[in-house]
Design an enzyme around this catalytic site. Structure first.
Site, PDB file in Angstrom:
ATOM      1  N   GLU A  59       0.805  -1.225   0.000  1.00 16.99           N
ATOM      2  CA  GLU A  59       0.000   0.000   0.000  1.00 16.99           C
ATOM      3  C   GLU A  59       0.836   1.273   0.000  1.00 16.99           C
ATOM      4  O   GLU A  59       0.490   2.251  -0.663  1.00 16.99           O
ATOM      5  CB  GLU A  59      -0.946  -0.004   1.207  1.00 16.99           C
ATOM      6  CG  GLU A  59      -2.113  -0.954   1.103  1.00 16.99           C
ATOM      7  CD  GLU A  59      -1.788  -2.390   1.459  1.00 16.99           C
ATOM      8  OE1 GLU A  59      -2.686  -3.252   1.371  1.00 16.99           O
ATOM      9  OE2 GLU A  59      -0.614  -2.651   1.840  1.00 16.99           O
TER      10      GLU A  59
ATOM     11  N   HIS B 142     -11.229  -5.680   9.162  1.00 13.31           N
ATOM     12  CA  HIS B 142     -11.940  -5.379   7.923  1.00 13.31           C
ATOM     13  C   HIS B 142     -13.185  -4.530   8.170  1.00 13.31           C
ATOM     14  O   HIS B 142     -14.040  -4.434   7.288  1.00 13.31           O
ATOM     15  CB  HIS B 142     -12.360  -6.673   7.210  1.00 13.31           C
ATOM     16  CG  HIS B 142     -11.228  -7.514   6.738  1.00 13.31           C
ATOM     17  ND1 HIS B 142     -10.496  -8.311   7.587  1.00 13.31           N
ATOM     18  CD2 HIS B 142     -10.681  -7.685   5.504  1.00 13.31           C
ATOM     19  CE1 HIS B 142      -9.553  -8.944   6.893  1.00 13.31           C
ATOM     20  NE2 HIS B 142      -9.646  -8.581   5.641  1.00 13.31           N
TER      21      HIS B 142
END
Length: 660
Positions: free
Chosen positions: A399, A466
């Site tokens: 990322e 998540h």
């Protein structure tokens, strides 16, 4: 030192000498000024000039170079006016950061230089993005980026190397191995014998270069650059050299064995090269005297300009105005068409992104599994058939480097949208978002034309990694914009504007709303202004302020309790914030409740409550109340998740506040 002319012309050999002498003489002057207290800090590159000068001379003036704090030779070889460099180091207005940052922490599009930040590693990914833009635009340009041997231990180094290799980007990674990361020797930094060995793991061509031999540096880079232009790919160059002074002057060199200092003193890149040129008849003593006297005169002349320049003055309005690139919404406004279709939130986002890709040929989207697979939420399903893999790019799982690659695309004139597979994963790319994208305009007037899409939120039983809604990580960071729509209509129009906006935008998309919320949405491309809240329900009893899933929880509550007359404000955008609409409502109702899915402490609601208490206190008939999720990580099991979320506590607090 063994020199080989490699058929380099005498004129170029002489230019290389002049280009090395200039930063050396500037440094010697700066060290004197440092001792006199006329500059605040200095990172010396004495002994390493051949690398900066050789690389820069071998590159085209129109190709980007990303230097570090020992690469003064990059700036001088690109012929930046010295008075501007001197003003930069003194924190004055003629400096490239106008006193907002120091040293070489700046860039300049005029000279195609992109300076460093103190975190070192992110600039490697920025080079990837610049090179990717060059490859997509087919401008046949090569990008060179510098780093030190210490920074090769950072994750950003490995991520950037991997992306460059996988995407075959035209980047030259220039690693200056001067033996020490501050005081830590290379043997304690990495186990491999040479940094060049690291290139093997990425399937990347790598070479070891004598960093003190200017002809070898210049010839190697010139040859490799020419070959990369024919066969685009990344190349790793390890320049063996040595730092003759401290990491910065205050740290000294006591940790370095004297024998090592003496050995490298004999390898000085300038005195050795000067001896070689004298022996070859390319240079004579009269020329040396003329070159040095000319440079010294230039230094003194430009120092006077910088010293005579007044100290920078602080103006709050100017400083606040420098945080974001100017963006006039009216210049890009496109009104919605009358034809509509019912879309889910996920469909509206997909359609908005697709139409933005059609509108902007220079827009690239990047993320894990977004190409053939269409992303884990299928937002980009089918995109690759229309726009191709060049613009719809699967990324490695890295990322941080993808964020910086997006930044590099922006620097080289393109737009980027990055999908975080889950908003939770942004922690792996947090540094470049808050320290690079957010600060770049304030520091040196460069915009970050980047949107980071953030699938977020609980309610789907996805557990602690998540399900976070982490908008508060970014709303407190000046320079970022934060958008958080609750409806398909808003999501499509706000996403289009976010992509139009030249500033970095975090675009939050609640996963639980993706397929549960439907709405009639205009079929064509349209925009909506950032920073304008939506008044969904009007009443005199109380003001409900919320966003994201909280909007739907509040709507459900009001539907179940029709007797309650409430203003319901959907913020839609958290930065910039439509605080005036909140104030107007509170002044009317006298009571406010803030509903957020995020944990209570340190959330957006805390700042909202504080602002209302400060600016609307005399209108309040009750304390401002915040209702939020528990101050715990988000649990997985449905009973635990239900208890974590604030829906039931919202109903209880509403009744308490109405009865106050």
């Amino acid at each position: 030192m063994n020199y080989d002319s490699h058929n380099i012309s005498a004129e170029t050999q002489l230019t290389l000498y002049k280009n090395m002498m200039k930063p050396r003489l500037i440094e010697e002057k700066m060290l004197k000024l440092l001792r006199q207290g006329k500059i605040s800090k200095w990172f010396s590159g004495i002994g390493q000039e051949a690398i900066s000068v050789g690389v820069t001379t071998a590159m085209s003036q129109m190709e980007y170079i990303l230097p570090m704090h020992r690469n003064l030779g990059v700036f001088t070889t690109r012929n930046i006016p010295l008075y501007r460099l001197f003003s930069q180091w003194q924190g004055k207005a003629n400096g490239f950061t106008q006193g907002r940052d120091r040293s070489f922490h700046f860039g300049t599009q005029d000279y195609k230089i992109v300076g460093m930040i103190s975190h070192l590693g992110p600039q490697l990914g920025v080079a990837d993005g610049i090179a990717l833009a060059s490859k997509l635009k087919k401008d046949n340009a090569v990008t060179a980026v510098f780093t030190g041997e210490g920074a090769t231990s950072e994750g950003d180094f490995h991520e950037a190397m991997n992306i460059a290799a996988v995407w075959e980007l035209p980047v030259i990674f220039c690693v200056e191995n001067n033996g020490y990361g501050l005081s830590t020797p290379s043997a304690e930094q990495f186990k491999c014998e040479h940094i060049a060995d690291k290139g093997i793991g990425y399937g990347m061509e790598a070479h070891i270069v004598d960093g003190n031999n200017i002809l070898e540096v210049y010839h190697t880079v010139e040859k490799i650059r020419a070959d990369i232009k024919k066969n685009p790919r990344p190349v790793l160059l390890e320049f063996k050299t040595f730092r003759m002074r401290g990491h910065e002057e205050a740290s000294g060199t006591k940790y370095v064995p004297q024998e090592l200092m003496d050995t490298w003193a004999h390898k000085d890149p300038i005195t050795n090269y000067e001896t070689y040129l004298l022996a070859k008849g390319v240079l004579n003593q009269a020329q040396i005297d003329d070159i040095q006297s000319g440079i010294k005169e230039e230094i003194e002349t430009n120092l006077k300009i910088a010293f005579d320049e007044p100290a920078v003055t602080a103006d709050t309005q100017t400083e606040m105005g420098a945080v974001y690139r100017d963006f006039e919404y009216t210049t890009i406004e496109i009104l919605p068409n009358t034809e509509t279709e019912e879309l889910r939130l996920v469909d509206a986002i997909s359609q908005g992104l697709y139409q933005s890709m059609e509108k902007h040929d220079d827009l690239v989207i990047m993320g894990q599994d977004i190409a053939e697979y269409g992303g884990v939420f299928k937002i980009t399903e089918g995109f690759i058939d229309r726009f191709g893999k060049a613009r719809v790019r699967n990324t490695p799982i890295c990322e941080s480097a993808v964020v910086t690659t997006a930044m590099g695309l922006s620097i080289n004139g393109m737009k980027a949208v990055m999908e975080m597979q889950f908003a939770d994963f942004v922690s792996s790319g947090f540094n470049p978002i808050v320290n690079y994208l957010a600060k770049v305009h304030y520091r040196w007037n460069e915009n970050a034309d980047v949107v980071v899409r953030m699938p977020c939120g609980a309610g789907v039983g996805a557990g602690p990694f998540h399900s976070q809604t982490n908008e508060a990580w970014f709303t407190k960071t000046p320079g970022l914009k934060v958008v958080y729509p609750a409806f398909p209509y808003d999501a499509k129009g706000l996403l289009a504007t976010a992509i139009e906006d030249p500033n970095p935008v975090l675009f939050f998309e609640h996963k639980a709303l993706y397929r549960s919320v439907r709405q009639e949405v205009p079929t064509d491309y349209y925009t909506l202004p950032l920073g304008v809240a939506s008044l969904l329900h009007e009443g005199e009893d109380i003001s409900i302020v919320t966003y994201g899933a909280g909007v739907h929880w509040a709507l459900d509550y009001l539907k179940e309790n029709p007797s309650i007359q409430a203003d319901l404000i959907d913020l839609r955008c958290l930065q910039p914030l439509d605080i005036e609409k909140v104030y107007d409502s509170v002044k009317k109702t006298g009571k406010m409740i803030i509903l957020q899915e995020d944990s209570r402490f340190g959330g957006v609601g805390s700042d909202l409550a504080a602002q209302v208490m400060e600016d609307c206190f005399e209108y309040l008939d009750a304390p401002v109340r915040r209702v939020a999720s528990l101050d715990t990580p988000i649990p997985f099991a449905k009973p635990l998740e239900k208890n974590y979320l604030p829906v039931d506590r919202f109903a209880e607090t509403m009744q308490e506040l109405l009865a106050y």
